[in-house]
Scaffold this active site. Structure first.
Site, short mmCIF file in Angstrom:
data_model
loop_
_atom_site.label_atom_id
_atom_site.label_comp_id
_atom_site.label_asym_id
_atom_site.label_seq_id
_atom_site.Cartn_x
_atom_site.Cartn_y
_atom_site.Cartn_z
N THR A 167 0.77 -1.14 -0.02
CA THR A 167 -0.03 -0.11 -0.09
C THR A 167 0.81 1.03 -0.15
O THR A 167 0.60 2.23 -0.76
CB THR A 167 -0.93 0.13 1.17
OG1 THR A 167 -1.58 -1.15 1.34
CG2 THR A 167 -1.88 1.09 1.36
N TYR A 204 -13.22 -3.42 -1.06
CA TYR A 204 -14.52 -2.77 -1.56
C TYR A 204 -15.65 -3.65 -1.82
O TYR A 204 -16.80 -3.56 -1.29
CB TYR A 204 -14.29 -2.14 -3.10
CG TYR A 204 -15.42 -1.45 -3.63
CD1 TYR A 204 -15.39 -0.10 -3.15
CD2 TYR A 204 -15.97 -2.03 -4.74
CE1 TYR A 204 -16.72 0.46 -3.86
CE2 TYR A 204 -16.97 -1.40 -5.19
CZ TYR A 204 -17.33 -0.10 -4.87
OH TYR A 204 -18.33 0.65 -5.54
N TYR A 209 -2.88 -10.30 4.78
CA TYR A 209 -2.67 -8.70 5.26
C TYR A 209 -4.10 -8.24 5.60
O TYR A 209 -5.03 -8.30 4.84
CB TYR A 209 -2.06 -8.18 4.01
CG TYR A 209 -1.90 -6.45 4.38
CD1 TYR A 209 -2.00 -5.87 5.59
CD2 TYR A 209 -1.67 -5.57 3.38
CE1 TYR A 209 -1.84 -4.72 5.86
CE2 TYR A 209 -1.50 -4.31 3.50
CZ TYR A 209 -1.65 -3.83 4.81
OH TYR A 209 -1.42 -2.37 5.08
N ARG A 269 -8.58 0.23 5.46
CA ARG A 269 -8.34 0.14 3.91
C ARG A 269 -9.57 -0.68 3.05
O ARG A 269 -9.95 -0.42 2.09
CB ARG A 269 -7.05 0.16 3.38
CG ARG A 269 -6.25 1.19 3.83
CD ARG A 269 -4.63 1.10 3.17
NE ARG A 269 -3.78 2.17 3.62
CZ ARG A 269 -3.60 3.21 2.85
NH1 ARG A 269 -4.33 3.56 1.97
NH2 ARG A 269 -2.65 4.30 3.51
N LYS A 281 -0.03 -10.23 8.39
CA LYS A 281 0.16 -8.79 8.62
C LYS A 281 -0.90 -8.24 9.31
O LYS A 281 -2.00 -8.13 8.49
CB LYS A 281 0.83 -7.88 7.37
CG LYS A 281 1.01 -6.35 7.73
CD LYS A 281 1.28 -5.66 6.62
CE LYS A 281 1.44 -4.16 6.82
NZ LYS A 281 1.83 -3.27 5.59
N ILE A 324 5.66 -5.27 9.85
CA ILE A 324 5.79 -4.66 8.64
C ILE A 324 5.55 -3.14 8.68
O ILE A 324 4.49 -2.70 9.08
CB ILE A 324 5.29 -5.53 7.48
CG1 ILE A 324 5.84 -6.65 7.10
CG2 ILE A 324 5.34 -4.78 6.02
CD1 ILE A 324 4.90 -7.84 6.27
#
Length: 291
Positions: free
Chosen positions: A46, A109, A135, A140, A164, A206
């Protein structure tokens, strides 16, 4: 996957003022991180603004980082999305020779159910040519990959080796650490809660802030892994204001402002992102000057 224990950083993609990929600056970023103790590099995550990069630009970024790294530390490649078939196709088409693992974000989304998230990663796990790091970043993706789903995936597929975890929820992180198989790595994806997660049994981070303060942040993580909490928290509280600054107006605008203050690369981001305000820039510049 011992190479994923410690501090990884989600690399930015530096741009010139006319929005081209700045390969010279990217090389400086890579060298800066390796020379200051980072354990592995995450490419096209990202923070790299990968959604604004063309196919050829992504390859340029990959090639530049591979050349700059020169096999010194492990690399992880970000390949994710909300079209399962497209993710699988990209994993199979890319040359992953130089990468230890793939970081794949939970679908955004679409807002799939937990079963949909499970089936997405189940399909990927059965086709992936490299180990997979899940992840989870609800801020997000608009959906939270629950511990029950992660634990199910971790038990069902040997190719899924880590997560993550960037929900910013220490209770959720502890449920993952306690519920996942012993060799499954729970990696922090939230800089502010990295140390508590590591002390609770997490495998490291991370990081975003880690790429601009690599020496200090990686040392904090090492101390945390060694359970030296008092020494580690001294570093945490020293860096904490900068963590607030770099996310105050969005990532990676904030971290690029820090890199700009360090003289390593410019602050340019691509639309729809914009650079930080003058007020925030002044705070960042002041922090860097006094660090």
């Amino acid at each position: 996957m011992k190479e994923l224990i410690g501090t990884g950083v989600a690399l930015i993609t530096p741009f010139t003022e006319d929005y081209k990929v700045d390969t010279e600056a990217l090389t400086r970023v890579v060298n800066f991180n390796i020379e200051n103790g980072i354990d592995y590099l995450v490419v096209l995550g990202t923070t790299a603004e990968s959604v604004t990069l063309s196919k050829s630009e992504k390859q340029l970024v990959i090639d530049t980082i591979i050349a700059a790294n020169n096999s010194r530390i492990p690399l992880v490649l970000g390949i994710g999305g909300n079209d399962t078939r497209a993710v699988i196709n990209e994993m199979q088409e890319r040359d992953l020779t130089h990468f230890a693992a793939v970081l794949s974000v939970s679908p955004m989304y679409n807002k799939p159910t937990q079963e949909g998230i499970y089936q997405h990663f189940a399909a990927i796990a059965q086709m992936a040519p490299k180990p997979i790091i899940l992840y989870n970043v609800p801020g997000r993706t608009a959906s939270n990959m629950l511990p029950e789903t992660v634990i199910r995936l971790a038990n069902d597929f040997e190719s899924i080796v880590a997560i993550k975890e960037a929900a910013g929820d220490i209770v959720q992180a502890m449920r993952l650490i306690s519920g996942c198989p012993k060799d499954f790595l729970v990696i922090s994806g939230d800089d502010m809660v990295t140390l508590p997660m590591v002390l609770a049994g997490g495998a490291g981070v991370i990081s975003v802030i880690g790429e601009v303060f690599p020496k200090e942040f990686s040392q904090m993580v090492r101390l945390g892994l060694d359970k030296k909490a008092v020494e580690a928290y001294k570093i945490h509280y020293k860096i904490a204001p900068a963590i607030d600054y770099i996310f105050a107006e969005g990532n990676p605008a904030g971290v690029k402002a820090v890199f700009n203050a360090l003289g390593i690369c410019g602050p340019t981001v691509r639309l729809p992102l914009v650079g930080v305000s003058e007020n925030l820039k002044a705070k960042i510049d002041s922090f860097v000057a006094s660090f």
